[in-house]
Scaffold this active site. Structure first.
Site, mmCIF file in Angstrom:
data_model
loop_
_atom_site.group_PDB
_atom_site.id
_atom_site.type_symbol
_atom_site.label_atom_id
_atom_site.label_comp_id
_atom_site.label_asym_id
_atom_site.label_seq_id
_atom_site.Cartn_x
_atom_site.Cartn_y
_atom_site.Cartn_z
ATOM 1 N N LYS A 223 35.369 47.664 31.006
ATOM 2 C CA LYS A 223 36.640 48.285 30.612
ATOM 3 C C LYS A 223 36.507 49.066 29.296
ATOM 4 O O LYS A 223 35.540 48.901 28.564
ATOM 5 C CB LYS A 223 37.744 47.230 30.515
HETATM 6 C C1 LIG Z 1 39.555 44.536 35.770
HETATM 7 C C2 LIG Z 1 40.844 44.480 36.482
HETATM 8 C C3 LIG Z 1 41.566 43.287 36.662
HETATM 9 C C4 LIG Z 1 41.023 41.946 36.304
HETATM 10 O O1 LIG Z 1 40.529 41.854 35.037
HETATM 11 P P1 LIG Z 1 39.349 40.794 34.721
HETATM 12 O O2 LIG Z 1 39.266 40.819 33.240
HETATM 13 O O3 LIG Z 1 38.112 41.293 35.385
HETATM 14 O O4 LIG Z 1 39.797 39.481 35.246
HETATM 15 C C5 LIG Z 1 42.796 43.354 37.267
HETATM 16 N N1 LIG Z 1 43.308 44.516 37.704
HETATM 17 C C6 LIG Z 1 42.644 45.681 37.570
HETATM 18 C C7 LIG Z 1 43.274 46.944 38.058
HETATM 19 C C8 LIG Z 1 41.382 45.688 36.975
HETATM 20 O O5 LIG Z 1 40.721 46.842 36.887
#
Ligand SMILES: *Cc1c(COP(=O)(O)O)cnc(C)c1O
Length: 439
Positions: A223
């Site tokens: 991210k």
């Molecule tokens: C990454 C993501 C999540 C979950 O986040 P994690 O930190 O991996 O648990 C949920 N929704 C979207 C759209 C994501 O891209």
């Protein structure tokens, strides 16, 4: 000469596959595509991700050396800073984006017998959290132009059982929150924004995640703001903040919060100090990186719009800032001599441009089917509801999008502007030789 060969091959292929006549041989005679033995457009490395600075490394070391490893100063400082950065009153840092979504739904009180509205074009965690609370996911199809939940289809999906609406700012492209909220508020349904890919995105200059009852972020390593794993909930509602805090921390009272332990269900979704320190140290460069991504993405938009068959995602009404976690576009094979998307992707990768086909049809995912056919779901919702679920949750626009989409990840947008010229040059080269690549 080359053009003549390409043209003949194209005609043969078009006749064989029924490819539309939209493609015509471009007039530029570029080099041979790398996948056919030519020189790749790009030889150098891509901007690395994650890319820790010395300050970030030191922040983690300091946290290790203090011996305060449990949720404390670093996490709390990060919460304050992240709330402020977003213009939100409260922030609760948690262990992941999934945990953030789960706590937000838990705080709202979503449970068995409830329905939660979700889009099909998203990471699977958006739906796993609904299943974790034994609620029924209800898919609202996307708009293929924006890649986002189509607000025009939202109202028809609401029932007396709808307990929450979970729009997703996918790729960092913000949803039309004023429109979604006008529908939700009308029916008094809480909205939880999945902003896991949308750090610093904005609609009408107001940050994604601050429109609904809560906004959920992820700090997973890929991210735009990473700490390996991690997440956060932002909200302007102090009761919601108290309940999210209690849900994530064994039912405890939020420091400075009002409510005593009263939330029946809870868990441990706490963030560690190491993650807090790493995140805090990264806030300095966050806005500068967001600006680099935006200006590169906007420049890339302008280049790609001139290539027939490449259609960048269109911003929704009111969007003022895209986080560009993913640069998303649609690939139209008929404009590339019928060259299938997987071959286009392979050719682009051979040119030194990493890319991927993105999400598959989430509403048809096996894990959802398995969950819904479990004895728990069948006993709560009844066999008839479960058996008609797939039919009621078809998303034809999303089906098409899943066949057309191509992605670049955010770090591809962190290099110099000339990287964008290379991406466009690689695509033009592939298009010029598309007929030869079909075989
Ligand atoms: C990454 C993501 C999540 C979950 O986040 P994690 O930190 O991996 O648990 C949920 N929704 C979207 C759209 C994501 O891209």
């Amino acid at each position: 000469m080359r053009r003549g060969i390409d043209r003949r091959q194209f005609i043969a292929v078009a006749a064989a596959t029924g490819a539309s006549a939209a493609w015509s041989a471009p007039t530029v005679a570029d080099d041979k595509p790398a996948i056919l033995g030519g020189k790749p457009v790009r030889g150098g490395a891509r901007p690395a991700w994650p890319a820790p600075t010395a300050a970030e490394e030191n922040a983690v070391l300091d946290a290790v050396r203090t011996g305060r490893w449990y949720r404390s100063r670093s996490v709390e400082q990060f919460e304050d800073a992240f709330a402020k950065l977003n213009g939100a009153k409260h922030c609760i840092a948690v262990s992941s984006g999934t945990a953030a979504l789960s706590a937000a739904l838990g705080a709202i009180g979503v449970g068995p017998g409830d329905e939660v509205i979700v889009p099909p074009y998203t990471f699977l965690a958006t739906v796993s959290v609904v299943l974790m609370h034994y609620a029924l996911p209800v898919f609202v199809d996307i708009d293929r132009e924006t890649f986002l939940m189509d607000p025009g289809k939202l109202d028809a999906a609401i029932t007396p059982r709808t307990a929450a609406i979970l729009p997703v700012h996918i790729g960092g492209a913000p949803c039309d929150m004023p429109r979604i909220l006008s529908i939700a508020d009308n029916r008094s349904i809480p909205v939880v924004e999945d902003a896991c890919q949308a750090h610093l995105a904005a609609i009408q200059n107001r940050k994604a995640g601050t429109w609904g009852a809560a906004g959920c972020f992820s700090f997973q390593v890929s991210k735009n703001l990473p700490s390996g794993e991690g997440g956060a909930i932002i909200t302007n509602n102090s009761q919601m903040a108290d309940d999210c805090y209690a849900f994530h921390n064994c039912g405890r009272k939020r420091p400075g919060g009002r409510s005593e332990y009263r939330l029946g269900r809870n868990s441990n979704y706490r963030m560690t100090e190491f993650q807090g320190a790493l995140l805090l140290a990264q806030l300095d460069g966050l806005e500068a990186r967001a600006q680099t991504r935006s200006s590169n993405a906007e420049y890339l938009d302008s280049l790609l719009r001139d290539i027939p068959g490449i259609v960048p995602a269109r911003p929704c009404k009111g969007a003022t800032q895209n986080a560009y976690h993913i640069y998303m576009f649609r690939y139209q094979a008929e404009e590339f001599a019928g060259l299938p998307r997987n071959k286009f992707i392979r050719a682009l990768r051979a040119e030194g441009i990493p890319c991927s086909p993105g999400y598959e049809r989430l509403n048809e995912a096996l894990f959802i089917r398995d969950a819904l056919h479990s004895r728990h779901y069948v006993s709560v919702y009844g066999r008839k509801t479960i058996e008609s679920w797939a039919e009621r949750n078809r998303c034809p626009e999303n089906d098409k999008l899943c066949d057309e989409a191509v992605w670049f990840m955010q770090n591809l947008l962190l290099g110099p502007r000339s990287d964008m010229d290379e991406i466009a040059a690689a695509m033009r080269k592939i298009r010029a030789h598309a007929a030869a690549l079909v075989n």
